[in-house]
Design a protein around this motif. Sequence first.
Motif, PDB file in Angstrom:
ATOM      1  N   VAL A 189      25.267 -64.164  18.879  1.00  0.00           N
ATOM      2  CA  VAL A 189      26.440 -63.349  18.527  1.00  0.00           C
ATOM      3  C   VAL A 189      27.660 -63.835  19.298  1.00  0.00           C
ATOM      4  O   VAL A 189      28.769 -63.928  18.743  1.00  0.00           O
ATOM      5  CB  VAL A 189      26.167 -61.854  18.805  1.00  0.00           C
ATOM      6  CG1 VAL A 189      27.451 -61.032  18.654  1.00  0.00           C
ATOM      7  CG2 VAL A 189      25.092 -61.326  17.857  1.00  0.00           C
ATOM      8  N   ARG A 190      27.484 -64.164  20.571  1.00  0.00           N
ATOM      9  CA  ARG A 190      28.610 -64.656  21.376  1.00  0.00           C
ATOM     10  C   ARG A 190      29.192 -65.940  20.779  1.00  0.00           C
ATOM     11  O   ARG A 190      30.415 -66.105  20.685  1.00  0.00           O
ATOM     12  CB  ARG A 190      28.137 -64.904  22.808  1.00  0.00           C
ATOM     13  CG  ARG A 190      29.245 -65.379  23.751  1.00  0.00           C
ATOM     14  CD  ARG A 190      28.745 -65.473  25.186  1.00  0.00           C
ATOM     15  NE  ARG A 190      27.535 -66.276  25.299  1.00  0.00           N
ATOM     16  CZ  ARG A 190      27.519 -67.604  25.282  1.00  0.00           C
ATOM     17  NH1 ARG A 190      28.649 -68.278  25.170  1.00  0.00           N
ATOM     18  NH2 ARG A 190      26.382 -68.256  25.399  1.00  0.00           N
ATOM     19  N   GLU A 191      28.301 -66.828  20.317  1.00  0.00           N
ATOM     20  CA  GLU A 191      28.774 -68.077  19.699  1.00  0.00           C
ATOM     21  C   GLU A 191      29.482 -67.808  18.376  1.00  0.00           C
ATOM     22  O   GLU A 191      30.506 -68.430  18.086  1.00  0.00           O
ATOM     23  CB  GLU A 191      27.586 -69.020  19.478  1.00  0.00           C
ATOM     24  CG  GLU A 191      27.030 -69.619  20.764  1.00  0.00           C
ATOM     25  CD  GLU A 191      25.745 -70.385  20.543  1.00  0.00           C
ATOM     26  OE1 GLU A 191      25.389 -70.625  19.355  1.00  0.00           O
ATOM     27  OE2 GLU A 191      25.083 -70.752  21.546  1.00  0.00           O
ATOM     28  N   MET A 192      28.953 -66.876  17.591  1.00  0.00           N
ATOM     29  CA  MET A 192      29.591 -66.559  16.307  1.00  0.00           C
ATOM     30  C   MET A 192      30.992 -65.980  16.516  1.00  0.00           C
ATOM     31  O   MET A 192      31.915 -66.241  15.746  1.00  0.00           O
ATOM     32  CB  MET A 192      28.734 -65.568  15.512  1.00  0.00           C
ATOM     33  CG  MET A 192      27.399 -66.121  15.052  1.00  0.00           C
ATOM     34  SD  MET A 192      27.529 -67.607  14.025  1.00  0.00           S
ATOM     35  CE  MET A 192      28.432 -66.975  12.617  1.00  0.00           C
ATOM     36  N   LEU A 193      31.166 -65.181  17.571  1.00  0.00           N
ATOM     37  CA  LEU A 193      32.457 -64.570  17.870  1.00  0.00           C
ATOM     38  C   LEU A 193      33.333 -65.455  18.753  1.00  0.00           C
ATOM     39  O   LEU A 193      34.478 -65.082  19.055  1.00  0.00           O
ATOM     40  CB  LEU A 193      32.253 -63.210  18.551  1.00  0.00           C
ATOM     41  CG  LEU A 193      31.689 -62.094  17.664  1.00  0.00           C
ATOM     42  CD1 LEU A 193      31.339 -60.879  18.501  1.00  0.00           C
ATOM     43  CD2 LEU A 193      32.687 -61.718  16.574  1.00  0.00           C
ATOM     44  N   GLN A 194      32.774 -66.618  19.150  1.00  0.00           N
ATOM     45  CA  GLN A 194      33.516 -67.578  19.976  1.00  0.00           C
ATOM     46  C   GLN A 194      34.038 -66.922  21.256  1.00  0.00           C
ATOM     47  O   GLN A 194      35.211 -67.050  21.622  1.00  0.00           O
ATOM     48  CB  GLN A 194      34.666 -68.195  19.170  1.00  0.00           C
ATOM     49  CG  GLN A 194      34.202 -68.939  17.941  1.00  0.00           C
ATOM     50  CD  GLN A 194      35.329 -69.496  17.091  1.00  0.00           C
ATOM     51  OE1 GLN A 194      36.504 -69.443  17.464  1.00  0.00           O
ATOM     52  NE2 GLN A 194      34.995 -70.035  15.925  1.00  0.00           N
TER      53      GLN A 194
END
Length: 236
Positions: free
Chosen positions: A110-115
């Motif tokens: 999720v952190r990567e998807m939200l950058q």
Amino acid sequence: MSAPLYRQIAHKIREEIESGNWREGEAIPTENHLSLQYSASRVTIRQAIKCLVEEDLLKRVQGSGTYVNEKKIEHNIFELQSFTEEMRQLNKEPVNHVINFQMITPSDYVREMLQLPDGEKVFYIRRQRLVDHTPYVLEDTYLPVTMFPDLSYQIMSGSKYDYIERVRGMKIKESFQEVIPILPEQEIATSLSLEETTPILKIQLHSIFFDGTVFEYSEIYFKSDEYKFKLRASRP
């Protein structure tokens, strides 16, 4: 050669539905009533109903009866609309039941998807989306806390996109979506009033503003008996 009796009865029932005598969402007469009406055995009536269930004209609800199926909602994945906007276009009034609202440390995915940088918190919200007391959609949404510090349970009981655009004044550009057919986990199936053996459609999406900022990541579960997905393809 004439059609079997159960097919003749199925045809007559279909005519009742198409003429509007039996309305969408309403229970049909009992097997005993239909047996008397069409001078047929309950076995024959059951066969006729089975045919129409397979055609999606009727649906059986365990412990309740058989109902005229409502037309599936055509969800256009090329049009970015909130559930609230989509339902109101169909003259339906949606209800958002917030099942879970909390601030969490997101998973790496999720952190990567939200950058987001390490250590950033997100709001996690699970919402059950209902129309006429019937759950249509279950939605898991992740929103950055730094971007929406005033987000609340009350806000998420309404329209998320209305809050973002009208209240916060942020302009949404587009979303990127992936559609995946799955069998639901028990908690998801329960929230959608389904059996775990009933296939559903899952959409994973992230949405961006006009400046390219990713502002949400969502996983949305659609009941396949309420929705059909509309696509338009053109030749290059």
